[in-house]
Design a protein around this motif. Structure first.
Motif, short mmCIF file in Angstrom:
data_model
loop_
_atom_site.label_atom_id
_atom_site.label_comp_id
_atom_site.label_asym_id
_atom_site.label_seq_id
_atom_site.Cartn_x
_atom_site.Cartn_y
_atom_site.Cartn_z
N GLU A 174 1.03 -1.31 0.22
CA GLU A 174 0.37 -0.26 0.40
C GLU A 174 1.18 0.88 -0.02
O GLU A 174 0.41 2.45 -0.41
CB GLU A 174 -0.77 0.71 1.66
CG GLU A 174 -2.32 -1.00 1.27
CD GLU A 174 -2.55 -1.22 2.71
OE1 GLU A 174 -2.29 -0.43 3.91
OE2 GLU A 174 -3.45 -1.80 2.62
N ALA A 175 2.28 1.05 0.50
CA ALA A 175 3.01 2.63 0.42
C ALA A 175 3.67 3.44 -0.72
O ALA A 175 3.40 4.37 -0.55
CB ALA A 175 4.33 1.88 0.81
N GLN A 176 3.12 2.84 -1.84
CA GLN A 176 3.55 3.41 -3.05
C GLN A 176 2.28 4.17 -3.56
O GLN A 176 2.04 5.29 -3.64
CB GLN A 176 3.89 3.24 -3.92
CG GLN A 176 4.13 3.44 -5.43
CD GLN A 176 5.39 5.08 -5.31
OE1 GLN A 176 6.11 3.60 -5.08
NE2 GLN A 176 5.04 6.07 -5.91
N ASN A 177 1.01 3.62 -3.24
CA ASN A 177 -0.13 4.87 -3.54
C ASN A 177 -0.20 5.49 -1.88
O ASN A 177 -0.74 6.85 -1.88
CB ASN A 177 -1.13 3.52 -2.82
CG ASN A 177 -2.68 3.94 -3.65
OD1 ASN A 177 -2.65 4.91 -3.69
ND2 ASN A 177 -3.96 3.44 -2.80
N VAL A 178 0.32 5.22 -0.44
CA VAL A 178 0.04 6.52 0.07
C VAL A 178 1.08 7.37 -0.70
O VAL A 178 0.36 8.38 -0.24
CB VAL A 178 0.23 5.72 1.93
CG1 VAL A 178 0.34 6.82 2.66
CG2 VAL A 178 -0.92 5.06 1.93
N ALA A 179 2.32 7.15 -0.46
CA ALA A 179 3.09 8.24 -1.01
C ALA A 179 3.29 9.12 -2.15
O ALA A 179 2.82 10.63 -2.03
CB ALA A 179 4.00 7.71 -1.52
N ASN A 180 2.05 8.56 -2.94
CA ASN A 180 2.09 9.22 -3.89
C ASN A 180 0.18 10.26 -3.95
O ASN A 180 0.23 11.82 -3.89
CB ASN A 180 1.11 8.53 -5.06
CG ASN A 180 1.81 7.67 -5.90
OD1 ASN A 180 3.08 7.67 -5.78
ND2 ASN A 180 1.39 6.22 -6.45
N GLN A 181 -0.19 10.04 -2.66
CA GLN A 181 -1.30 10.95 -2.63
C GLN A 181 -0.66 11.72 -1.70
O GLN A 181 -0.63 12.92 -2.24
CB GLN A 181 -2.56 10.33 -1.20
CG GLN A 181 -3.03 9.24 -2.49
CD GLN A 181 -4.45 8.50 -1.37
OE1 GLN A 181 -5.41 9.18 -1.13
NE2 GLN A 181 -4.29 7.50 -1.09
N PHE A 182 -0.14 11.98 -0.86
CA PHE A 182 1.10 12.52 0.12
C PHE A 182 1.73 13.54 -0.75
O PHE A 182 1.79 14.42 -0.09
CB PHE A 182 1.91 11.92 0.91
CG PHE A 182 2.16 12.05 2.45
CD1 PHE A 182 1.33 12.79 2.95
CD2 PHE A 182 1.81 10.48 2.47
CE1 PHE A 182 0.63 12.33 4.86
CE2 PHE A 182 1.84 10.43 4.59
CZ PHE A 182 1.29 10.56 4.73
N ILE A 183 2.38 13.07 -1.75
CA ILE A 183 3.24 14.08 -2.82
C ILE A 183 2.35 14.61 -3.46
O ILE A 183 2.06 16.38 -3.85
CB ILE A 183 3.87 13.50 -4.02
CG1 ILE A 183 4.85 12.49 -3.31
CG2 ILE A 183 4.10 13.64 -4.94
CD1 ILE A 183 5.72 11.37 -4.24
#
Lengths: 220, 220
Positions: free
Chosen positions: A157-166
Protein backbone atom coordinates in the motif's frame (compact mmCIF):
# COMPACT_ATOMS: atom_id res chain seq x y z
CA UNK A 1 23.93 32.96 8.68
CA UNK A 2 25.18 31.40 5.45
CA UNK A 3 27.25 28.27 5.88
CA UNK A 4 29.08 25.83 3.64
CA UNK A 5 26.98 23.00 2.23
CA UNK A 6 27.05 20.21 4.79
CA UNK A 7 27.56 16.70 3.44
CA UNK A 8 24.80 14.13 3.86
CA UNK A 9 27.01 11.98 6.11
CA UNK A 10 27.50 14.93 8.47
CA UNK A 11 23.78 15.80 8.43
CA UNK A 12 23.07 12.22 9.45
CA UNK A 13 25.51 12.49 12.34
CA UNK A 14 24.14 15.80 13.66
CA UNK A 15 21.11 14.22 15.39
CA UNK A 16 23.49 11.74 17.03
CA UNK A 17 25.71 14.55 18.30
CA UNK A 18 22.61 16.32 19.55
CA UNK A 19 21.47 13.20 21.37
CA UNK A 20 24.76 12.64 23.17
CA UNK A 21 25.12 16.34 23.98
CA UNK A 22 21.61 16.46 25.44
CA UNK A 23 22.52 13.48 27.56
CA UNK A 24 25.70 15.19 28.82
CA UNK A 25 23.71 18.35 29.52
CA UNK A 26 21.13 16.42 31.54
CA UNK A 27 24.03 15.18 33.69
CA UNK A 28 25.15 18.82 34.13
CA UNK A 29 28.40 18.26 32.22
CA UNK A 30 29.55 21.59 30.79
CA UNK A 31 32.43 20.77 28.44
CA UNK A 32 33.36 17.76 26.35
CA UNK A 33 36.43 16.95 24.27
CA UNK A 34 36.40 15.39 20.80
CA UNK A 35 38.14 12.40 22.43
CA UNK A 36 35.27 11.91 24.89
CA UNK A 37 32.70 12.31 22.11
CA UNK A 38 34.71 9.84 20.04
CA UNK A 39 34.53 7.18 22.75
CA UNK A 40 30.81 7.72 23.26
CA UNK A 41 29.99 7.60 19.56
CA UNK A 42 32.62 5.13 18.40
CA UNK A 43 33.92 7.74 15.95
CA UNK A 44 37.42 9.04 15.28
CA UNK A 45 37.99 12.30 17.26
CA UNK A 46 39.55 13.83 14.13
CA UNK A 47 36.32 13.06 12.26
CA UNK A 48 34.32 14.75 15.00
CA UNK A 49 36.50 17.86 14.94
CA UNK A 50 36.13 17.97 11.16
CA UNK A 51 32.33 17.58 11.38
CA UNK A 52 31.99 20.31 13.96
CA UNK A 53 34.32 22.60 12.04
CA UNK A 54 31.74 22.62 9.21
CA UNK A 55 29.76 25.18 11.14
CA UNK A 56 32.53 27.13 12.84
CA UNK A 57 35.20 26.07 15.29
CA UNK A 58 34.11 26.01 18.92
CA UNK A 59 36.45 23.53 20.59
CA UNK A 60 39.20 25.03 22.73
CA UNK A 61 42.47 23.19 23.25
CA UNK A 62 42.64 21.60 26.70
CA UNK A 63 39.04 22.62 27.47
CA UNK A 64 37.00 21.09 24.70
CA UNK A 65 33.57 22.05 23.44
CA UNK A 66 31.02 23.97 25.43
CA UNK A 67 28.08 21.55 25.66
CA UNK A 68 25.28 24.12 25.83
CA UNK A 69 26.74 26.23 23.05
CA UNK A 70 27.15 23.17 20.80
CA UNK A 71 23.58 22.03 21.52
CA UNK A 72 22.26 25.47 20.60
CA UNK A 73 24.36 25.58 17.44
CA UNK A 74 23.23 22.13 16.23
CA UNK A 75 19.61 22.88 17.10
CA UNK A 76 19.93 26.05 15.07
CA UNK A 77 21.38 24.18 12.07
CA UNK A 78 18.69 21.50 12.27
CA UNK A 79 16.19 24.30 12.99
CA UNK A 80 14.82 22.35 15.91
CA UNK A 81 13.29 25.53 17.31
CA UNK A 82 10.83 25.60 14.45
CA UNK A 83 7.88 23.21 14.71
CA UNK A 84 7.38 21.04 11.65
CA UNK A 85 4.01 19.40 11.28
CA UNK A 86 3.85 15.78 10.26
CA UNK A 87 1.00 13.51 9.15
CA UNK A 88 1.02 9.75 9.53
CA UNK A 89 -0.79 7.16 7.42
CA UNK A 90 -1.24 3.73 8.99
CA UNK A 91 -2.81 3.54 12.45
CA UNK A 92 -1.40 0.09 13.25
CA UNK A 93 0.97 -0.78 16.09
CA UNK A 94 3.88 1.03 14.51
CA UNK A 95 1.81 4.16 13.88
CA UNK A 96 0.62 4.01 17.48
CA UNK A 97 4.19 3.65 18.74
CA UNK A 98 5.26 6.71 16.76
CA UNK A 99 2.31 8.77 18.01
CA UNK A 100 3.09 7.78 21.59
CA UNK A 101 6.71 8.63 21.13
CA UNK A 102 5.58 11.99 19.80
CA UNK A 103 3.96 12.74 23.16
CA UNK A 104 7.33 12.74 24.91
CA UNK A 105 9.51 14.15 22.15
CA UNK A 106 11.12 17.52 22.64
CA UNK A 107 12.07 17.64 18.99
CA UNK A 108 10.69 19.91 16.34
CA UNK A 109 8.30 17.31 15.00
CA UNK A 110 4.63 17.22 15.76
CA UNK A 111 2.34 14.53 14.41
CA UNK A 112 -0.67 16.71 13.67
CA UNK A 113 -2.89 14.21 11.84
CA UNK A 114 -3.33 10.45 11.49
CA UNK A 115 -5.03 8.66 8.58
CA UNK A 116 -5.87 5.08 7.74
CA UNK A 117 -7.10 3.33 4.62
CA UNK A 118 -9.26 0.90 6.59
CA UNK A 119 -12.78 2.01 7.58
CA UNK A 120 -12.65 0.17 10.91
CA UNK A 121 -9.69 2.31 12.03
CA UNK A 122 -11.26 5.61 10.97
CA UNK A 123 -12.84 7.50 13.88
CA UNK A 124 -10.79 5.74 16.57
CA UNK A 125 -8.58 7.84 18.86
CA UNK A 126 -4.80 7.88 19.16
CA UNK A 127 -3.96 10.17 22.07
CA UNK A 128 -5.73 13.42 21.17
CA UNK A 129 -5.95 12.65 17.46
CA UNK A 130 -8.89 11.10 15.64
CA UNK A 131 -7.94 8.73 12.81
CA UNK A 132 -9.22 10.26 9.57
CA UNK A 133 -10.14 8.68 6.22
CA UNK A 134 -7.72 9.02 3.29
CA UNK A 135 -10.11 11.25 1.36
CA UNK A 136 -9.39 14.00 3.91
CA UNK A 137 -5.61 13.82 3.46
CA UNK A 138 -5.16 16.48 0.78
CA UNK A 139 -7.29 19.09 2.51
CA UNK A 140 -5.77 18.44 5.97
CA UNK A 141 -2.19 18.61 4.63
CA UNK A 142 -3.01 21.99 3.17
CA UNK A 143 -5.01 23.45 6.05
CA UNK A 144 -2.62 22.20 8.74
CA UNK A 145 0.47 23.15 6.75
CA UNK A 146 1.87 19.62 6.99
CA UNK A 147 5.31 19.26 5.44
CA UNK A 148 6.30 15.66 6.17
CA UNK A 149 4.37 12.44 5.66
CA UNK A 150 5.12 9.27 7.62
CA UNK A 151 4.14 5.97 6.01
CA UNK A 152 3.45 3.00 8.30
CA UNK A 153 1.28 0.86 6.02
CA UNK A 154 2.11 -2.57 4.54
CA UNK A 155 4.57 -2.59 1.63
CA UNK A 156 1.95 -3.11 -1.08
CA UNK A 157 0.00 0.00 0.00
CA UNK A 158 3.03 2.25 0.47
CA UNK A 159 3.48 3.68 -3.04
CA UNK A 160 -0.18 4.62 -3.27
CA UNK A 161 0.01 6.45 0.06
CA UNK A 162 3.23 8.17 -1.05
CA UNK A 163 1.51 9.33 -4.23
CA UNK A 164 -1.30 10.87 -2.21
CA UNK A 165 1.15 12.62 0.12
CA UNK A 166 3.05 13.99 -2.88
CA UNK A 167 -0.11 15.16 -4.63
CA UNK A 168 -1.12 16.89 -1.40
CA UNK A 169 2.17 18.80 -1.40
CA UNK A 170 4.36 17.34 1.36
CA UNK A 171 8.07 18.08 0.98
CA UNK A 172 9.43 14.99 2.68
CA UNK A 173 8.43 11.40 3.38
CA UNK A 174 9.64 9.06 6.09
CA UNK A 175 8.86 5.56 4.89
CA UNK A 176 8.70 2.62 7.31
CA UNK A 177 7.29 0.15 4.78
CA UNK A 178 9.73 -2.40 3.37
CA UNK A 179 9.29 -1.08 -0.17
CA UNK A 180 11.30 1.06 -2.55
CA UNK A 181 9.17 4.12 -3.27
CA UNK A 182 9.42 6.41 -6.28
CA UNK A 183 9.14 10.11 -5.53
CA UNK A 184 9.78 13.18 -7.70
CA UNK A 185 13.11 15.00 -7.35
CA UNK A 186 11.66 17.83 -5.27
CA UNK A 187 10.39 15.47 -2.55
CA UNK A 188 12.95 14.12 -0.12
CA UNK A 189 12.46 10.53 1.03
CA UNK A 190 14.16 8.81 3.97
CA UNK A 191 13.68 5.16 4.74
CA UNK A 192 13.33 3.74 8.23
CA UNK A 193 12.76 0.15 7.19
CA UNK A 194 14.18 -1.84 10.10
CA UNK A 195 14.48 -5.05 8.08
CA UNK A 196 17.43 -3.45 6.30
CA UNK A 197 19.18 -2.81 9.60
CA UNK A 198 18.54 -6.37 10.69
CA UNK A 199 19.86 -7.82 7.44
CA UNK A 200 23.06 -5.78 7.49
CA UNK A 201 23.51 -6.55 11.19
CA UNK A 202 23.21 -10.25 10.39
CA UNK A 203 25.87 -9.90 7.70
CA UNK A 204 28.39 -8.88 10.32
CA UNK A 205 27.43 -11.65 12.73
CA UNK A 206 27.77 -14.27 10.12
CA UNK A 207 31.07 -13.05 8.80
CA UNK A 208 32.74 -12.14 12.06
CA UNK A 209 32.06 -15.62 13.37
CA UNK A 210 33.97 -17.19 10.56
CA UNK A 211 32.71 -20.07 8.53
CA UNK A 212 32.89 -22.66 11.31
CA UNK A 213 29.96 -21.42 13.34
CA UNK A 214 27.01 -22.63 11.33
CA UNK A 215 25.26 -24.77 13.93
CA UNK A 216 22.06 -22.78 13.52
CA UNK A 217 21.50 -23.81 9.93
CA UNK A 218 21.40 -27.43 11.01
CA UNK A 219 18.99 -26.80 13.86
CA UNK A 220 15.80 -25.60 12.26
CA UNK B 1 33.71 -18.99 -1.11
CA UNK B 2 36.16 -16.34 0.12
CA UNK B 3 35.48 -12.81 -1.04
CA UNK B 4 37.05 -9.40 -0.60
CA UNK B 5 36.00 -7.46 2.50
CA UNK B 6 32.85 -5.57 1.60
CA UNK B 7 32.63 -1.98 2.79
CA UNK B 8 29.97 -1.02 5.30
CA UNK B 9 28.28 1.27 2.78
CA UNK B 10 27.87 -1.64 0.37
CA UNK B 11 26.64 -3.97 3.10
CA UNK B 12 23.99 -1.39 3.91
CA UNK B 13 22.92 -1.25 0.28
CA UNK B 14 22.68 -5.02 -0.17
CA UNK B 15 19.29 -5.34 1.60
CA UNK B 16 18.01 -2.55 -0.65
CA UNK B 17 19.19 -4.34 -3.78
CA UNK B 18 17.58 -7.51 -2.46
CA UNK B 19 14.30 -5.69 -1.87
CA UNK B 20 14.11 -4.22 -5.36
CA UNK B 21 15.21 -7.50 -6.99
CA UNK B 22 12.54 -9.42 -5.07
CA UNK B 23 10.02 -6.90 -6.29
CA UNK B 24 11.17 -7.34 -9.91
CA UNK B 25 11.07 -11.11 -9.49
CA UNK B 26 7.50 -10.97 -8.16
CA UNK B 27 6.58 -9.15 -11.38
CA UNK B 28 8.29 -11.93 -13.36
CA UNK B 29 11.00 -9.64 -14.69
CA UNK B 30 14.05 -11.72 -15.55
CA UNK B 31 16.84 -9.26 -16.29
CA UNK B 32 17.64 -5.75 -15.12
CA UNK B 33 20.31 -3.25 -16.17
CA UNK B 34 22.35 -1.12 -13.81
CA UNK B 35 20.59 1.87 -15.41
CA UNK B 36 17.17 0.51 -14.46
CA UNK B 37 18.35 -0.29 -10.93
CA UNK B 38 19.84 3.20 -10.75
CA UNK B 39 16.51 4.83 -11.55
CA UNK B 40 14.67 2.64 -9.04
CA UNK B 41 17.15 3.25 -6.26
CA UNK B 42 18.20 6.80 -7.08
CA UNK B 43 21.81 5.63 -7.30
CA UNK B 44 24.44 6.14 -9.97
CA UNK B 45 24.53 3.09 -12.32
CA UNK B 46 28.35 3.13 -12.10
CA UNK B 47 28.05 2.85 -8.31
CA UNK B 48 25.70 -0.10 -8.71
CA UNK B 49 28.07 -1.88 -11.09
CA UNK B 50 30.92 -1.25 -8.66
CA UNK B 51 28.89 -2.58 -5.71
CA UNK B 52 27.86 -5.71 -7.55
CA UNK B 53 31.41 -6.28 -8.80
CA UNK B 54 32.48 -6.74 -5.16
CA UNK B 55 31.18 -10.26 -5.30
CA UNK B 56 31.90 -11.18 -8.89
CA UNK B 57 30.70 -9.68 -12.15
CA UNK B 58 27.31 -10.91 -13.36
CA UNK B 59 26.02 -8.13 -15.57
CA UNK B 60 26.19 -8.77 -19.30
CA UNK B 61 26.43 -5.89 -21.74
CA UNK B 62 23.13 -5.24 -23.49
CA UNK B 63 21.34 -7.84 -21.36
CA UNK B 64 21.98 -6.76 -17.79
CA UNK B 65 21.84 -8.75 -14.61
CA UNK B 66 19.94 -11.99 -14.19
CA UNK B 67 17.42 -11.15 -11.46
CA UNK B 68 17.14 -14.64 -9.95
CA UNK B 69 20.87 -15.22 -9.99
CA UNK B 70 21.53 -11.86 -8.32
CA UNK B 71 18.87 -12.56 -5.68
CA UNK B 72 20.48 -15.90 -4.90
CA UNK B 73 23.96 -14.38 -4.76
CA UNK B 74 22.94 -11.57 -2.39
CA UNK B 75 20.95 -13.95 -0.21
CA UNK B 76 24.05 -16.12 -0.03
CA UNK B 77 26.26 -13.18 1.00
CA UNK B 78 23.75 -12.03 3.60
CA UNK B 79 23.28 -15.71 4.51
CA UNK B 80 19.53 -15.26 4.34
CA UNK B 81 19.10 -19.01 4.02
CA UNK B 82 20.29 -19.47 7.58
CA UNK B 83 17.74 -18.67 10.28
CA UNK B 84 19.03 -16.30 12.92
CA UNK B 85 17.11 -16.22 16.17
CA UNK B 86 16.31 -12.87 17.70
CA UNK B 87 14.95 -11.85 21.11
CA UNK B 88 13.07 -8.63 21.74
CA UNK B 89 12.81 -6.65 24.98
CA UNK B 90 9.93 -4.20 25.25
CA UNK B 91 6.43 -5.49 24.52
CA UNK B 92 4.96 -2.06 23.76
CA UNK B 93 3.41 -0.94 20.48
CA UNK B 94 6.74 -0.93 18.67
CA UNK B 95 7.62 -4.40 19.94
CA UNK B 96 4.18 -5.59 18.87
CA UNK B 97 4.63 -4.07 15.42
CA UNK B 98 7.98 -5.85 14.98
CA UNK B 99 6.52 -9.18 16.13
CA UNK B 100 3.63 -8.81 13.70
CA UNK B 101 5.98 -7.92 10.90
CA UNK B 102 7.94 -11.01 11.78
CA UNK B 103 4.89 -13.14 10.96
CA UNK B 104 5.00 -12.10 7.33
CA UNK B 105 8.74 -11.77 6.83
CA UNK B 106 10.52 -14.15 4.52
CA UNK B 107 13.88 -13.01 5.81
CA UNK B 108 16.30 -14.97 7.88
CA UNK B 109 15.19 -13.42 11.14
CA UNK B 110 12.92 -15.08 13.63
CA UNK B 111 11.82 -13.37 16.82
CA UNK B 112 11.98 -16.38 19.11
CA UNK B 113 11.39 -14.73 22.49
CA UNK B 114 9.88 -11.53 23.90
CA UNK B 115 10.66 -10.02 27.30
CA UNK B 116 9.41 -7.05 29.28
CA UNK B 117 10.59 -5.32 32.42
CA UNK B 118 7.04 -4.56 33.57
CA UNK B 119 5.15 -7.26 35.51
CA UNK B 120 1.80 -6.35 33.94
CA UNK B 121 3.14 -7.24 30.48
CA UNK B 122 4.68 -10.55 31.55
CA UNK B 123 2.47 -13.53 30.69
CA UNK B 124 0.53 -11.74 27.95
CA UNK B 125 0.60 -13.18 24.43
CA UNK B 126 2.05 -11.69 21.25
CA UNK B 127 1.14 -14.01 18.41
CA UNK B 128 2.43 -17.41 19.56
CA UNK B 129 4.92 -15.96 22.04
CA UNK B 130 4.38 -15.42 25.75
CA UNK B 131 6.03 -12.29 27.16
CA UNK B 132 8.66 -13.42 29.66
CA UNK B 133 10.22 -11.67 32.67
CA UNK B 134 13.75 -10.27 32.36
CA UNK B 135 15.16 -12.78 34.82
CA UNK B 136 14.64 -15.48 32.18
CA UNK B 137 16.59 -13.60 29.51
CA UNK B 138 20.04 -15.13 30.06
CA UNK B 139 18.83 -18.73 30.14
CA UNK B 140 16.52 -18.31 27.12
CA UNK B 141 19.24 -16.62 25.03
CA UNK B 142 21.46 -19.59 25.73
CA UNK B 143 18.92 -22.40 25.33
CA UNK B 144 17.34 -20.91 22.19
CA UNK B 145 20.70 -19.96 20.67
CA UNK B 146 19.64 -16.33 20.25
CA UNK B 147 22.23 -14.19 18.51
CA UNK B 148 20.58 -10.78 18.14
CA UNK B 149 18.76 -8.67 20.71
CA UNK B 150 16.21 -6.02 19.73
CA UNK B 151 15.63 -3.19 22.18
CA UNK B 152 12.26 -1.41 22.10
CA UNK B 153 12.18 0.07 25.60
CA UNK B 154 12.26 3.76 26.60
CA UNK B 155 15.65 5.51 26.33
CA UNK B 156 16.39 5.46 30.06
CA UNK B 157 15.98 1.67 30.26
CA UNK B 158 17.92 0.86 27.09
CA UNK B 159 21.50 0.63 28.40
CA UNK B 160 20.42 -1.69 31.20
CA UNK B 161 18.67 -4.00 28.71
CA UNK B 162 21.71 -3.87 26.41
CA UNK B 163 23.95 -4.89 29.32
CA UNK B 164 21.74 -7.89 30.02
CA UNK B 165 21.75 -8.92 26.36
CA UNK B 166 25.54 -8.61 26.26
CA UNK B 167 26.00 -10.58 29.48
CA UNK B 168 23.73 -13.27 28.02
CA UNK B 169 26.01 -13.54 24.99
CA UNK B 170 24.21 -11.97 22.02
CA UNK B 171 26.50 -10.97 19.16
CA UNK B 172 24.45 -8.06 17.82
CA UNK B 173 21.93 -5.51 19.06
CA UNK B 174 19.34 -3.57 17.09
CA UNK B 175 18.46 -0.56 19.21
CA UNK B 176 15.23 1.39 18.62
CA UNK B 177 15.56 3.53 21.76
CA UNK B 178 16.67 7.13 21.21
CA UNK B 179 19.81 6.60 23.30
CA UNK B 180 23.50 6.12 22.57
CA UNK B 181 24.41 2.71 23.96
CA UNK B 182 27.85 1.52 24.98
CA UNK B 183 28.72 -2.02 23.89
CA UNK B 184 32.01 -3.93 23.91
CA UNK B 185 33.99 -4.20 20.67
CA UNK B 186 32.91 -7.77 19.97
CA UNK B 187 29.21 -6.86 19.96
CA UNK B 188 27.86 -5.15 16.86
CA UNK B 189 25.21 -2.49 17.41
CA UNK B 190 22.93 -0.94 14.81
CA UNK B 191 20.57 1.89 15.60
CA UNK B 192 17.06 2.18 14.22
CA UNK B 193 16.10 5.32 16.08
CA UNK B 194 13.61 7.00 13.76
CA UNK B 195 13.96 10.40 15.41
CA UNK B 196 17.36 10.68 13.74
CA UNK B 197 15.82 10.07 10.33
CA UNK B 198 13.15 12.66 11.02
CA UNK B 199 15.68 15.26 12.17
CA UNK B 200 17.94 14.81 9.17
CA UNK B 201 14.90 14.81 6.86
CA UNK B 202 13.82 18.11 8.41
CA UNK B 203 17.27 19.56 7.80
CA UNK B 204 16.77 19.13 4.08
CA UNK B 205 13.27 20.57 4.06
CA UNK B 206 14.32 23.65 5.92
CA UNK B 207 17.34 24.28 3.81
CA UNK B 208 15.92 23.47 0.43
CA UNK B 209 13.11 25.92 1.05
CA UNK B 210 15.48 28.78 1.52
CA UNK B 211 15.30 31.25 4.35
CA UNK B 212 12.08 32.93 3.29
CA UNK B 213 9.71 30.12 4.11
CA UNK B 214 9.45 30.32 7.89
CA UNK B 215 5.71 30.82 8.26
CA UNK B 216 5.47 27.79 10.50
CA UNK B 217 7.61 29.26 13.26
CA UNK B 218 5.19 32.14 13.55
CA UNK B 219 2.12 29.93 13.68
CA UNK B 220 2.45 27.89 16.86
Amino acid sequence: MKQAKISEAVVRRLPIYLQVLNELHSREIQTVSSQELGVKLDLNPAQIRKDLAYFGEFGRKGIGYDVIYLIEKIRQILKVNQTIKVALVGAGNLGLALCNYNKYAKDNMKIAAVFDVHPDKVGTHINQLIVQPMKELASVVESENIRIGIITVPAHEAQNVANQFIAAGVEGILNFAPAILRVPDDVRIHNADFTRELLSLAYYLNHEDGEGDTDESAMD
